[in-house]
Each structure stands twice: as C-alpha cells, then as structure tokens.
Design a protein around this motif. Structure first.
Motif, PDB file in Angstrom:
ATOM      1  N   ILE A   1       0.813  -1.283  -0.078  1.00 27.69           N
ATOM      2  CA  ILE A   1       0.246   0.103  -0.108  1.00 27.69           C
ATOM      3  C   ILE A   1       0.903   1.276  -0.073  1.00 27.69           C
ATOM      4  O   ILE A   1       1.652   1.387   0.716  1.00 27.69           O
ATOM      5  CB  ILE A   1      -1.105  -0.030   1.093  1.00 27.69           C
ATOM      6  N   TYR A   2       0.566   2.046  -0.939  1.00 26.18           N
ATOM      7  CA  TYR A   2       1.365   3.271  -0.812  1.00 26.18           C
ATOM      8  C   TYR A   2       0.404   4.459  -1.246  1.00 26.18           C
ATOM      9  O   TYR A   2      -0.613   4.333  -1.803  1.00 26.18           O
ATOM     10  CB  TYR A   2       2.404   3.240  -2.425  1.00 26.18           C
ATOM     11  N   GLY A   3       0.540   5.597  -0.397  1.00 27.23           N
ATOM     12  CA  GLY A   3      -0.177   6.702  -0.536  1.00 27.23           C
ATOM     13  C   GLY A   3       0.471   7.942  -0.618  1.00 27.23           C
ATOM     14  O   GLY A   3       1.613   8.160   0.211  1.00 27.23           O
ATOM     15  N   GLU A   4      -0.051   9.072  -1.121  1.00 30.21           N
ATOM     16  CA  GLU A   4       0.613  10.334  -0.910  1.00 30.21           C
ATOM     17  C   GLU A   4      -0.507  11.436  -0.648  1.00 30.21           C
ATOM     18  O   GLU A   4      -1.518  11.366  -1.266  1.00 30.21           O
ATOM     19  CB  GLU A   4       1.396  10.679  -2.218  1.00 30.21           C
ATOM     20  N   GLN A   5      -0.151  12.162   0.284  1.00 29.50           N
ATOM     21  CA  GLN A   5      -1.259  13.191   0.497  1.00 29.50           C
ATOM     22  C   GLN A   5      -0.385  14.668   1.084  1.00 29.50           C
ATOM     23  O   GLN A   5       0.572  14.249   1.987  1.00 29.50           O
ATOM     24  CB  GLN A   5      -2.079  12.877   1.661  1.00 29.50           C
ATOM     25  N   ASN A   6      -0.461  15.637   0.577  1.00 31.34           N
ATOM     26  CA  ASN A   6      -0.047  16.891   0.894  1.00 31.34           C
ATOM     27  C   ASN A   6       1.586  16.770   0.990  1.00 31.34           C
ATOM     28  O   ASN A   6       2.402  17.189   1.762  1.00 31.34           O
ATOM     29  CB  ASN A   6      -0.477  17.381   2.355  1.00 31.34           C
ATOM     30  N   GLY A   7       2.165  16.250  -0.165  1.00 30.09           N
ATOM     31  CA  GLY A   7       3.660  16.104  -0.251  1.00 30.09           C
ATOM     32  C   GLY A   7       4.187  14.961   0.816  1.00 30.09           C
ATOM     33  O   GLY A   7       5.348  14.837   0.837  1.00 30.09           O
ATOM     34  N   THR A   8       3.281  14.302   1.276  1.00 28.00           N
ATOM     35  CA  THR A   8       3.869  13.169   2.518  1.00 28.00           C
ATOM     36  C   THR A   8       3.625  11.718   1.814  1.00 28.00           C
ATOM     37  O   THR A   8       2.375  11.332   1.631  1.00 28.00           O
ATOM     38  CB  THR A   8       3.183  13.401   3.774  1.00 28.00           C
ATOM     39  N   ASP A   9       4.784  10.984   1.972  1.00 23.91           N
ATOM     40  CA  ASP A   9       4.605   9.573   1.274  1.00 23.91           C
ATOM     41  C   ASP A   9       4.399   8.597   2.353  1.00 23.91           C
ATOM     42  O   ASP A   9       5.020   8.615   3.385  1.00 23.91           O
ATOM     43  CB  ASP A   9       5.838   9.257   0.673  1.00 23.91           C
ATOM     44  N   MET A  10       3.335   7.717   2.279  1.00 18.35           N
ATOM     45  CA  MET A  10       3.246   6.779   3.341  1.00 18.35           C
ATOM     46  C   MET A  10       3.373   5.227   2.710  1.00 18.35           C
ATOM     47  O   MET A  10       2.704   5.291   1.461  1.00 18.35           O
ATOM     48  CB  MET A  10       1.965   6.957   3.806  1.00 18.35           C
ATOM     49  N   ASP A  11       3.832   4.463   3.152  1.00 15.14           N
ATOM     50  CA  ASP A  11       3.684   2.905   2.505  1.00 15.14           C
ATOM     51  C   ASP A  11       3.765   1.908   3.817  1.00 15.14           C
ATOM     52  O   ASP A  11       4.231   2.233   4.852  1.00 15.14           O
ATOM     53  CB  ASP A  11       4.652   2.569   1.479  1.00 15.14           C
ATOM     54  N   THR A  12       3.066   0.724   3.180  1.00 15.18           N
ATOM     55  CA  THR A  12       3.185  -0.415   4.367  1.00 15.18           C
ATOM     56  C   THR A  12       2.985  -1.882   3.416  1.00 15.18           C
ATOM     57  O   THR A  12       2.491  -1.699   2.229  1.00 15.18           O
ATOM     58  CB  THR A  12       2.036  -0.346   5.402  1.00 15.18           C
ATOM     59  N   HIS A  13       3.467  -2.903   4.121  1.00 16.37           N
ATOM     60  CA  HIS A  13       3.310  -4.228   3.445  1.00 16.37           C
ATOM     61  C   HIS A  13       2.229  -4.859   4.126  1.00 16.37           C
ATOM     62  O   HIS A  13       2.070  -4.923   5.528  1.00 16.37           O
ATOM     63  CB  HIS A  13       4.461  -5.083   3.314  1.00 16.37           C
TER      64      HIS A  13
ATOM     65  N   THR B   1      -6.261 -10.455   7.859  1.00 14.84           N
ATOM     66  CA  THR B   1      -5.473  -9.544   7.078  1.00 14.84           C
ATOM     67  C   THR B   1      -4.567  -8.895   8.360  1.00 14.84           C
ATOM     68  O   THR B   1      -5.003  -8.580   9.083  1.00 14.84           O
ATOM     69  CB  THR B   1      -6.174  -8.404   6.456  1.00 14.84           C
ATOM     70  N   ALA B   2      -3.169  -8.690   7.904  1.00 12.41           N
ATOM     71  CA  ALA B   2      -2.380  -8.041   8.805  1.00 12.41           C
ATOM     72  C   ALA B   2      -1.205  -7.136   8.314  1.00 12.41           C
ATOM     73  O   ALA B   2      -0.813  -7.711   7.167  1.00 12.41           O
ATOM     74  CB  ALA B   2      -1.862  -9.195   9.852  1.00 12.41           C
ATOM     75  N   ASN B   3      -0.717  -6.411   8.693  1.00  9.38           N
ATOM     76  CA  ASN B   3       0.492  -5.621   8.317  1.00  9.38           C
ATOM     77  C   ASN B   3       1.724  -6.344   8.765  1.00  9.38           C
ATOM     78  O   ASN B   3       1.752  -6.927   9.836  1.00  9.38           O
ATOM     79  CB  ASN B   3       0.648  -4.168   8.871  1.00  9.38           C
ATOM     80  N   VAL B   4       2.699  -6.740   7.847  1.00 10.30           N
ATOM     81  CA  VAL B   4       4.008  -7.199   8.197  1.00 10.30           C
ATOM     82  C   VAL B   4       5.107  -6.099   8.334  1.00 10.30           C
ATOM     83  O   VAL B   4       6.246  -6.583   8.696  1.00 10.30           O
ATOM     84  CB  VAL B   4       4.291  -8.162   7.184  1.00 10.30           C
ATOM     85  N   SER B   5       4.819  -5.077   8.115  1.00 12.32           N
ATOM     86  CA  SER B   5       5.930  -4.002   8.652  1.00 12.32           C
ATOM     87  C   SER B   5       5.147  -2.639   9.102  1.00 12.32           C
ATOM     88  O   SER B   5       3.912  -2.628   8.955  1.00 12.32           O
ATOM     89  CB  SER B   5       6.361  -3.481   7.027  1.00 12.32           C
TER      90      SER B   5
END
Length: 101
Positions: free
Chosen positions: A53-65, A86-90
């Motif tokens: 999952i990758y997202g960008e909002q107001n110039g801030t990048d966020m990602d997770t697996h 479902t779970a995050n691994v990072s």
C-alpha cells in the motif's frame, strides 16, 4: 396493398413447412434405469495474498506491506463459509522513516 399481399404470401409459405406430409412414427416408451446419486464432496479452498500500500497526501509519502490468509468451504454451488485474516507485516513508514509512536 402490395406490401400486405407479399406479407400474407410470405407467412403462408413459411407456415406450410409445418404441414409436411408423411407418416408419424409412434413414440417408443423410454426405458428408465435407476441412477445412483453421487454424493457431492465438500469443496475446501485456501489462499494467501500479499499487498503493498502506497499513498501520498500533501507531499507526504506513506507505505506499508501486508498479507491476507483466506480459507473457505463450499457446501454446494449456493452455500459456503469463508474466513479471512489480514495483517500488516511492517510498520507504516512516512517519507521513508518508520513511525514508532
């Protein structure tokens, strides 16, 4: 008037095929043999999925697996039960830095 005449002639020509001559053969009785019913086995299925999952909002990048486990049982074509986990691994990272709050 010519269209009506042509339509009637066409309808009569097509319907005359239904009255073709010939003897009608008698219908022979169908012999029915008993058929053993096959029991339908219960269908089990399982699956594994991975997500990024990758997202960008107001110039801030966020990602997770993350990952997803799926398992289910089909009792027949219409009824079944399914479960998912479902779970995050990072950790969620913001601008490349992990969020440790």
């Amino acid at each position: 008037m010519k269209k009506i005449t042509n339509s009637i002639i066409a309808a009569l020509a097509v319907s005359s095929f239904a009255f073709g001559g010939g003897d009608i053969q008698p219908v022979e009785p169908m012999i029915q043999t008993p058929v053993a019913e096959a029991s339908t086995p219960v269908d089990f299925y399982a699956g594994v999925g991975y997500s990024y999952i990758y997202g960008e909002q107001n110039g801030t990048d966020m990602d997770t697996h993350g990952f997803t486990l799926t398992a289910g049982v089909n009792f027949n074509p219409y009824i079944g039960i399914e479960g998912r986990y479902t779970a995050n691994v990072s950790d969620i990272s913001v601008d490349g830095q992990p969020d440790n709050n």
